[in-house]
Design a protein around this motif. Structure first.
Motif, PDB file in Angstrom:
ATOM      1  N   GLU A  54       0.833  -1.204   0.000  1.00  0.00           N
ATOM      2  CA  GLU A  54       0.000   0.000   0.000  1.00  0.00           C
ATOM      3  C   GLU A  54       0.867   1.253   0.000  1.00  0.00           C
ATOM      4  N   LYS A  55       1.969   1.227   0.752  1.00  0.00           N
ATOM      5  CA  LYS A  55       2.884   2.372   0.747  1.00  0.00           C
ATOM      6  C   LYS A  55       3.428   2.618  -0.651  1.00  0.00           C
ATOM      7  N   ARG A  56       3.815   1.550  -1.324  1.00  0.00           N
ATOM      8  CA  ARG A  56       4.339   1.694  -2.682  1.00  0.00           C
ATOM      9  C   ARG A  56       3.272   2.239  -3.633  1.00  0.00           C
ATOM     10  N   THR A  57       2.031   1.862  -3.390  1.00  0.00           N
ATOM     11  CA  THR A  57       0.939   2.372  -4.226  1.00  0.00           C
ATOM     12  C   THR A  57       0.747   3.868  -4.007  1.00  0.00           C
ATOM     13  N   TRP A  58       0.790   4.306  -2.752  1.00  0.00           N
ATOM     14  CA  TRP A  58       0.674   5.729  -2.456  1.00  0.00           C
ATOM     15  C   TRP A  58       1.825   6.514  -3.087  1.00  0.00           C
ATOM     16  N   GLY A  81      10.249   7.347  -7.799  1.00  0.00           N
ATOM     17  CA  GLY A  81       9.513   6.203  -7.275  1.00  0.00           C
ATOM     18  C   GLY A  81      10.412   5.227  -6.554  1.00  0.00           C
ATOM     19  N   ILE A  82      11.568   4.957  -7.129  1.00  0.00           N
ATOM     20  CA  ILE A  82      12.517   4.028  -6.506  1.00  0.00           C
ATOM     21  C   ILE A  82      13.066   4.597  -5.204  1.00  0.00           C
ATOM     22  N   VAL A  83      13.517   5.852  -5.249  1.00  0.00           N
ATOM     23  CA  VAL A  83      14.103   6.471  -4.060  1.00  0.00           C
ATOM     24  C   VAL A  83      13.077   6.574  -2.935  1.00  0.00           C
ATOM     25  N   LEU A  84      11.876   7.012  -3.255  1.00  0.00           N
ATOM     26  CA  LEU A  84      10.841   7.145  -2.216  1.00  0.00           C
ATOM     27  C   LEU A  84      10.436   5.787  -1.645  1.00  0.00           C
ATOM     28  N   ALA A  85      10.401   4.758  -2.465  1.00  0.00           N
ATOM     29  CA  ALA A  85      10.088   3.417  -1.958  1.00  0.00           C
ATOM     30  C   ALA A  85      11.179   2.930  -1.000  1.00  0.00           C
ATOM     31  N   ILE A  86      12.428   3.212  -1.322  1.00  0.00           N
ATOM     32  CA  ILE A  86      13.530   2.833  -0.440  1.00  0.00           C
ATOM     33  C   ILE A  86      13.460   3.608   0.871  1.00  0.00           C
ATOM     34  N   VAL A  87      13.201   4.915   0.779  1.00  0.00           N
ATOM     35  CA  VAL A  87      13.087   5.747   1.983  1.00  0.00           C
ATOM     36  C   VAL A  87      11.933   5.269   2.855  1.00  0.00           C
ATOM     37  N   ALA A 110      10.630   2.295   2.980  1.00  0.00           N
ATOM     38  CA  ALA A 110      10.970   0.992   3.564  1.00  0.00           C
ATOM     39  C   ALA A 110      11.962   1.150   4.709  1.00  0.00           C
ATOM     40  N   ALA A 111      12.912   2.065   4.554  1.00  0.00           N
ATOM     41  CA  ALA A 111      13.915   2.263   5.601  1.00  0.00           C
ATOM     42  C   ALA A 111      13.340   2.998   6.805  1.00  0.00           C
ATOM     43  N   ALA A 124      -3.365   3.103  -9.605  1.00  0.00           N
ATOM     44  CA  ALA A 124      -3.072   3.446  -8.209  1.00  0.00           C
ATOM     45  C   ALA A 124      -4.343   3.775  -7.436  1.00  0.00           C
ATOM     46  N   ILE A 125      -5.266   4.486  -8.048  1.00  0.00           N
ATOM     47  CA  ILE A 125      -6.504   4.857  -7.361  1.00  0.00           C
ATOM     48  C   ILE A 125      -7.330   3.619  -7.029  1.00  0.00           C
TER      49      ILE A 125
END
Length: 139
Positions: A5-9, A55-61, A63-64, A128-129
């Motif tokens: 869900e986080k990745r979707t947002w 998208g990649i950077v925000l997903a990593i952030v 997750a971390a 995504a919606i």
């Protein structure tokens, strides 16, 4: 909130912000100009790359920064993802008609490229919606 869900947002956020900045930048050049002279290819490629990178950077952030949770995908996540991807596919299939018609009408490449870009953006946002609604309301 699950990692899916986080990745979707994140996908929805990036899918709104990056194209909005790109379109505001490029479309501000259109009034009174010959669109054949507007250099849009490099900015469009930068926009696409920035969207992927963000998208990649925000997903990593995310997750971390988030609590340690198992990164398991259960049946609910799979079903939500499937439904969201179906919605994106249908939106893309319908929206792709516009650039096709523009090409058949021999419109300028500027308009064809932007109609296709918009079709991809709309498909990603629809996907995504649908996923966000399914996560929030259940399915």
């Amino acid at each position: 909130m699950s990692s899916e869900e986080k990745r979707t947002w994140i996908s929805a956020l990036v899918g709104v912000v990056v194209p909005a900045v790109y379109l505001a930048t490029i479309l501000s050049r259109v009034p009174g100009a010959d669109v054949a002279t507007i250099a849009y290819v490099k900015p469009m490629l930068i926009s696409i790359g920035a969207g992927i990178g963000a998208g990649i950077v925000l997903a990593i952030v995310a997750a971390a920064a988030g609590p340690r949770e198992p990164d398991r995908i259960d049946e609910r996540d799979r079903e939500i993802n499937r439904r969201g991807e179906y919605a994106g596919f249908y939106v893309m299939s319908i929206a792709a008609i516009v650039p096709l018609v523009l090409a058949m009408a021999e419109a300028q490449q500027f308009w064809i490229a932007h109609a296709l870009y918009l079709a991809f953006v709309l498909a990603a946002l629809a996907s995504a919606i649908v996923k966000i609604v399914a996560y929030r309301r259940g399915w």
